[in-house]
Motif scaffolding. Structure first.
Motif, mmCIF file in Angstrom:
data_model
loop_
_atom_site.group_PDB
_atom_site.id
_atom_site.type_symbol
_atom_site.label_atom_id
_atom_site.label_comp_id
_atom_site.label_asym_id
_atom_site.label_seq_id
_atom_site.Cartn_x
_atom_site.Cartn_y
_atom_site.Cartn_z
ATOM 1 N N PHE A 1 25.200 37.953 46.625
ATOM 2 C CA PHE A 1 25.203 38.302 45.210
ATOM 3 C C PHE A 1 26.589 38.687 44.704
ATOM 4 C CE2 PHE A 1 23.735 40.650 41.414
ATOM 5 C CZ PHE A 1 22.898 39.686 40.896
ATOM 6 N N VAL A 2 27.641 38.237 45.350
ATOM 7 C CA VAL A 2 29.009 38.530 44.924
ATOM 8 C C VAL A 2 29.476 37.402 44.003
ATOM 9 C CG1 VAL A 2 31.389 38.855 45.693
ATOM 10 C CG2 VAL A 2 29.493 39.869 46.992
ATOM 11 N N MET A 3 29.846 37.762 42.773
ATOM 12 C CA MET A 3 30.241 36.772 41.769
ATOM 13 C C MET A 3 31.697 36.918 41.346
ATOM 14 S SD MET A 3 27.658 34.879 41.292
ATOM 15 C CE MET A 3 26.659 35.191 42.727
ATOM 16 N N VAL A 4 32.515 37.577 42.184
ATOM 17 C CA VAL A 4 33.954 37.718 41.960
ATOM 18 C C VAL A 4 34.626 37.537 43.316
ATOM 19 C CG1 VAL A 4 35.805 39.293 41.285
ATOM 20 C CG2 VAL A 4 33.674 39.312 40.016
ATOM 21 N N ASP A 5 35.612 36.663 43.384
ATOM 22 C CA ASP A 5 36.363 36.485 44.632
ATOM 23 C C ASP A 5 37.519 37.458 44.745
ATOM 24 O OD1 ASP A 5 34.792 34.393 45.626
ATOM 25 O OD2 ASP A 5 35.989 32.878 44.570
ATOM 26 N N ARG A 6 38.197 37.691 43.617
ATOM 27 C CA ARG A 6 39.325 38.621 43.669
ATOM 28 C C ARG A 6 39.662 39.139 42.289
ATOM 29 N NH1 ARG A 6 44.989 36.700 43.776
ATOM 30 N NH2 ARG A 6 45.087 34.868 42.468
ATOM 31 N N LEU A 7 40.181 40.336 42.271
ATOM 32 C CA LEU A 7 40.695 40.963 41.064
ATOM 33 C C LEU A 7 42.175 40.644 41.016
ATOM 34 C CD1 LEU A 7 39.622 42.861 38.812
ATOM 35 C CD2 LEU A 7 40.428 44.778 40.204
ATOM 36 N N THR A 8 42.652 40.055 39.925
ATOM 37 C CA THR A 8 44.048 39.641 39.847
ATOM 38 C C THR A 8 44.899 40.548 38.969
ATOM 39 O OG1 THR A 8 43.560 38.099 38.053
ATOM 40 C CG2 THR A 8 43.496 37.230 40.310
ATOM 41 N N GLU A 9 44.267 41.232 38.021
ATOM 42 C CA GLU A 9 44.965 42.174 37.142
ATOM 43 C C GLU A 9 44.016 43.316 36.830
ATOM 44 O OE1 GLU A 9 46.610 40.418 33.560
ATOM 45 O OE2 GLU A 9 46.952 38.539 34.600
#
Length: 138
Positions: free
Chosen positions: A18-26
């Protein structure tokens, strides 16, 4: 600490699948930007297309990642949030498997444990969705 020092699972309470984000960029006090590569096994994919609810969950998890990152900088545990409301949400196109979504949230207001954001989801610089979402921390 640098934003790239964190695995996304350090920032959000959700776990696979259920993870819908791979990475935070900012990330800062005014908003955040995240990336997600749409994969074939994504639970929000129907055939080779991610459905609208997948983009809404991507927005919510971008908010969660922002809150988690800012919390970890202050030595606070990751908080659990829920979608408290969605307003003016529009979808212009649906991403396909292999596409990379870039989701940008801008903080409109924070009152106690409720954050109101304006969100935009892009794919190849094309606006895919936009709208307002309230996230309430439990």
């Amino acid at each position: 600490m640098n934003i790239n020092d964190f695995d996304i699972l350090d920032l959000i309470p959700q776990r696979r699948p259920f993870v819908m984000v791979d990475r935070l960029t900012e990330c800062d006090d005014n908003g955040a930007t995240s990336e997600l590569i749409v994969k074939e096994d994504n639970i929000f994919c129907s055939g080779d297309v991610m459905i609208e609810s997948g983009m809404m969950e991507n927005i919510a998890q971008t908010c969660a990642a922002r809150i988690g990152y800012l919390g970890l900088l202050n030595n606070e545990p990751v908080k659990i949030g829920v979608i408290g409301g969605i307003k003016n949400m529009q979808f212009f196109d649906l991403p396909r498997v292999g596409d990379t979504l870039v989701t940008k949230i801008n903080i409109v207001n924070v009152v106690f444990n409720v954050t109101l954001v304006n969100a935009k989801v892009f794919c190849n610089d094309k606006l895919m969705a936009e709208g307002d979402m309230k996230i309430a921390l439990t």
